[in-house]
Design an enzyme around this catalytic site. Structure first.
Site, PDB file in Angstrom:
ATOM      1  N   ASP A  87       0.872  -1.174   0.000  1.00 53.72           N
ATOM      2  CA  ASP A  87       0.000   0.000   0.000  1.00 53.72           C
ATOM      3  C   ASP A  87       0.912   1.229   0.000  1.00 53.72           C
ATOM      4  O   ASP A  87       2.123   1.132   0.207  1.00 53.72           O
ATOM      5  CB  ASP A  87      -0.942  -0.041   1.210  1.00 53.72           C
ATOM      6  CG  ASP A  87      -2.190   0.822   0.988  1.00 53.72           C
ATOM      7  OD1 ASP A  87      -2.222   1.602   0.017  1.00 53.72           O
ATOM      8  OD2 ASP A  87      -3.126   0.728   1.805  1.00 53.72           O
ATOM      9  N   ASP A 122      -3.908   7.044  -3.730  1.00 53.16           N
ATOM     10  CA  ASP A 122      -5.312   7.449  -3.854  1.00 53.16           C
ATOM     11  C   ASP A 122      -5.741   8.203  -2.597  1.00 53.16           C
ATOM     12  O   ASP A 122      -5.080   8.116  -1.552  1.00 53.16           O
ATOM     13  CB  ASP A 122      -6.202   6.221  -4.038  1.00 53.16           C
ATOM     14  CG  ASP A 122      -6.026   5.206  -2.925  1.00 53.16           C
ATOM     15  OD1 ASP A 122      -4.943   4.596  -2.848  1.00 53.16           O
ATOM     16  OD2 ASP A 122      -6.947   5.039  -2.099  1.00 53.16           O
ATOM     17  N   CYS A 272      -8.128 -25.578  15.054  1.00 56.13           N
ATOM     18  CA  CYS A 272      -6.801 -25.183  14.578  1.00 56.13           C
ATOM     19  C   CYS A 272      -5.765 -25.610  15.627  1.00 56.13           C
ATOM     20  O   CYS A 272      -6.125 -25.963  16.743  1.00 56.13           O
ATOM     21  CB  CYS A 272      -6.765 -23.676  14.302  1.00 56.13           C
ATOM     22  SG  CYS A 272      -6.546 -22.660  15.770  1.00 56.13           S
ATOM     23  N   CYS A 275      -6.294 -23.921  19.041  1.00 60.13           N
ATOM     24  CA  CYS A 275      -7.500 -24.291  19.781  1.00 60.13           C
ATOM     25  C   CYS A 275      -7.510 -25.764  20.184  1.00 60.13           C
ATOM     26  O   CYS A 275      -8.227 -26.166  21.088  1.00 60.13           O
ATOM     27  CB  CYS A 275      -8.743 -23.944  18.972  1.00 60.13           C
ATOM     28  SG  CYS A 275      -8.841 -22.180  18.633  1.00 60.13           S
TER      29      CYS A 275
HETATM   30  N1  GUN Z   1      -6.565   0.583   3.021  1.00 62.37           N
HETATM   31  C1  GUN Z   1      -7.852   0.564   3.433  1.00 62.37           C
HETATM   32  N2  GUN Z   1      -8.609   1.392   2.676  1.00 62.37           N
HETATM   33  C2  GUN Z   1      -7.793   1.935   1.760  1.00 62.37           C
HETATM   34  C3  GUN Z   1      -7.993   2.867   0.678  1.00 62.37           C
HETATM   35  O1  GUN Z   1      -9.099   3.355   0.427  1.00 62.37           O
HETATM   36  N3  GUN Z   1      -6.893   3.174  -0.083  1.00 62.37           N
HETATM   37  C4  GUN Z   1      -5.662   2.630   0.176  1.00 62.37           C
HETATM   38  N4  GUN Z   1      -4.638   2.954  -0.614  1.00 62.37           N
HETATM   39  N5  GUN Z   1      -5.441   1.772   1.193  1.00 62.37           N
HETATM   40  C5  GUN Z   1      -6.508   1.427   1.964  1.00 62.37           C
HETATM   41 ZN    ZN Z   2      -8.640 -21.968  16.411  1.00 65.41          ZN
END
Ligand code: GUN
Ligand code: ZN
EC number: 2.4.2.48
Length: 584
Positions: A87, A122, A272, A275
């Site tokens: 991101d 964004d 899992c 657990c």
């Molecule tokens: N992570 C959660 N929502 C968003 C988003 O709208 N844009 C970006 N780039 N990362 C995110």
């Molecule tokens: Zn579990």
């Protein structure tokens, strides 16, 4: 590159190729905070993760990480050789407003550290943002989207617009024109935190209706197992989860039917490794760090288990049934599911025509499934009788007793109107053909025929009077697969371009020999066709080439550059496979 392997509703099992790496969708990317690793990236494949997401902005502004990432690359830094997505810092910007970086600067950095999929900067629009501000932010987002392609990097094109559906539409349309690898739906985290799932459904379906179906869709910030099946049904392919850690920090235990407070639990309803080994009390008694690790581990197992359940449901064709059980996990989810009634057209267009498993009525929400109205529309003119029928509650033609969906539909009570023993086999096959290929086809297709039943007493084969096989009825769903002789008749009966898929003349010789039809060779096809229908394959001059099962909906066939459009059963020059033999 993305291709579809199986479908149900708007959901799909897909294959996403990033260079030489391949990921099967739907999948979830565990979020790695490189400053606070709870489960090591190298252990993530044990949970089923093929892909991770981390934040390039955090790496960029942490001097030590930045140096290592630039020197060794992000894969070595995290010790993970699967797909790494990053991101861009957008979310930090919207949450804290203090981000100091330019779009191109963070894109260049993502390129430099060798990420597999990057994200441009964004502007996440808050759901409660007024339209004017949402629009001006969207315009900046789109401008940055357009300037993102000078870096030779696979990119996320995040779709914004807040809760303003016209802006989501515009955003999806614009993003479709740009060569993004994935299109996330952004700005939805606050909706999910506040259980505003109805608005989420509106956003997802608006985006899906306006985005190329060839684009994988990532629901940004969604990782709670409770929400996954509904999101997949509506067409989301990728998810990311910080939830496994964030909830664990808060001593919360994730399940596919909701969130539990560990301190109030006595039994751990999961098998899992965590657990199996610990009781709830033992987990509570652990020190904070150990509890965080164990609970994060359970949370991640529970999430990937749900993904496997979802994939199996797509394979079997009972994703609607699964979702209708999951939405009972929270009343707001139940309410949100009911929004699908306003999106019939898109759901109907993508939902396959036949499925592997029976239809189960799970409650009144089942009436909202697209198959209910589709069936009503398809049947109203067949057999010159008027059927005002409802799949679950109406009367249907007795001839369709074993044909999907009528014959594979389980209600609260056993259906009483079973078939009519007086019906002649020839009359039955004509009605099935009408249902499958259109009103009045049956009469012409199966004029003067011999019908044979299988050992188990089911109608199975239709021959012409000279003994040539015209069609076989598939045991699974009671629908016809035409043989070559039947196919020739069908093509003469059904006017061009109905029921046809028209392929490039270049591919014709191969298809005649029985080769499958790939999307890139399709010139056009009947838009009324639905995925998993039997189709007539022809060349550009309507010469018959073969028949097979359409694997995608028409809009998908047109949008995809890769993957199979028709699984060919017969090529007209090669029709002697064992299927042509009668089973004894
Ligand atoms: N992570 C959660 N929502 C968003 C988003 O709208 N844009 C970006 N780039 N990362 C995110
Ligand atoms: Zn579990």
């Amino acid at each position: 590159m993305f291709e579809i392997k199986a479908k149900d509703g708007l959901g799909r099992i897909g294959k996403l190729s990033i260079g030489k790496k391949k990921v099967e969708t739907p999948t979830l990317m565990p979020v790695i905070n490189p400053n606070k690793i709870v489960i090591a990236p190298k252990d993530m494949s044990d949970y089923g993760a093929e892909m991770l997401i981390t934040n390039s902005y955090i790496i960029y502004r942490t001097q030590k990480l930045k140096e290592v990432a630039l020197e060794k690359g992000v894969h070595k830094m995290l010790d993970f050789d699967g797909v790494i997505e990053t991101d861009s810092g957008s979310f930090q910007m919207s949450a804290y407003g203090d981000i100091e970086i330019e779009n191109k600067e963070i894109l260049q950095f993502q390129k430099d550290i060798g990420v597999d999929i990057g994200t441009f900067l964004d502007i996440p629009t808050h759901p409660d943002e007024p339209r004017r501000k949402a629009l001006s932010d969207l315009e900046i987002t789109l401008e940055r989207a357009r300037e993102s392609f000078e870096f030779d990097l696979n990119l996320n094109g995040t779709i914004q617009g807040g809760t303003h559906l016209d802006l989501r539409k515009k955003s999806a349309e614009e993003m479709s024109k740009l060569p993004f690898t994935v299109n996330p739906i952004g700005g939805v985290v606050p909706l999910m935190m506040e259980y505003r799932f109805s608005e989420l459904v509106d956003i997802i379906l608006t985006v899906k209706g306006n985005l190329s179906p060839a684009r994988p869709v990532h629901l940004f910030g969604a990782g709670h197992p409770m929400l996954l099946s509904l999101s997949v049904l509506l067409g989301c392919d990728l998810f990311d989860s910080a939830a496994y850690v964030l909830y664990a920090q808060d001593s919360r235990y994730l399940t596919s039917y909701g969130t539990k407070k560990l301190n109030e639990m006595k039994y751990l309803p999961c098998n899992c490794p965590v657990c199996r080994k610990y009781t709830a009390q033992e987990l509570i008694n652990e020190n904070d760090q150990k509890r965080l690790e164990l609970l994060s581990s359970h949370n991640l197992y529970a999430t990937f288990e749900e993904l496997k359940i979802i994939k199996e449901a797509i394979h079997e064709g009972n994703l609607f049934e699964l979702v209708e059980t999951r939405i009972r996990g929270h009343p707001r989810l139940l309410l949100a599911y009911r929004r699908i009634k306003d999106y019939y057209d898109i759901l109907e267009e993508y939902d396959p025509f036949t499925k592997r498993s029976s239809i189960f009525y799970t409650g009144e929400e089942s009436n909202l499934r697209p198959i209910v109205k589709r069936t009503k529309d398809r049947i109203k003119d067949i057999k010159s009788k008027k059927y005002d029928q409802h799949l679950f509650f109406g009367k249907f033609p007795k001839e369709l007793e074993f044909t999907y969906p009528f014959g594979q539909c389980e209600m609260e009570e056993e259906r009483r109107d079973k078939g009519d023993p007086e019906l002649k086999d020839e009359a039955i096959v004509k009605v099935i053909a009408d249902y499958q290929f259109g009103p009045n086809v049956g009469q012409k297709l199966f004029h003067d025929v011999v019908v044979k039943r299988s050992k188990t007493g089911m109608i199975r084969y239709v021959f012409d009077k000279n003994g040539a096989m015209l069609a076989t009825i598939r045991a699974r769903d009671g629908l016809f697969t035409p043989n070559i002789e039947g196919l020739k008749r069908l093509k003469d009966i059904i006017p061009y371009p109905r029921y046809r898929i028209i392929v490039d003349d270049e591919a014709a010789p191969f298809i005649k020999e029985g080769a499958n039809v790939f999307s890139k060779f399709v010139l056009s096809l009947d838009n009324n066709l639905r995925a998993y229908e039997e189709v007539i394959i022809v060349d550009s001059k309507d010469n018959l080439l073969g028949t097979g099962t359409l694997m995608l909906s028409p809009r998908e066939v047109k949008a995809f550059e890769r993957g199979m459009a028709v699984k060919t059963r017969w090529g007209i020059d090669k029709n002697t496979t064992p299927e042509n033999q009668i089973e004894e």
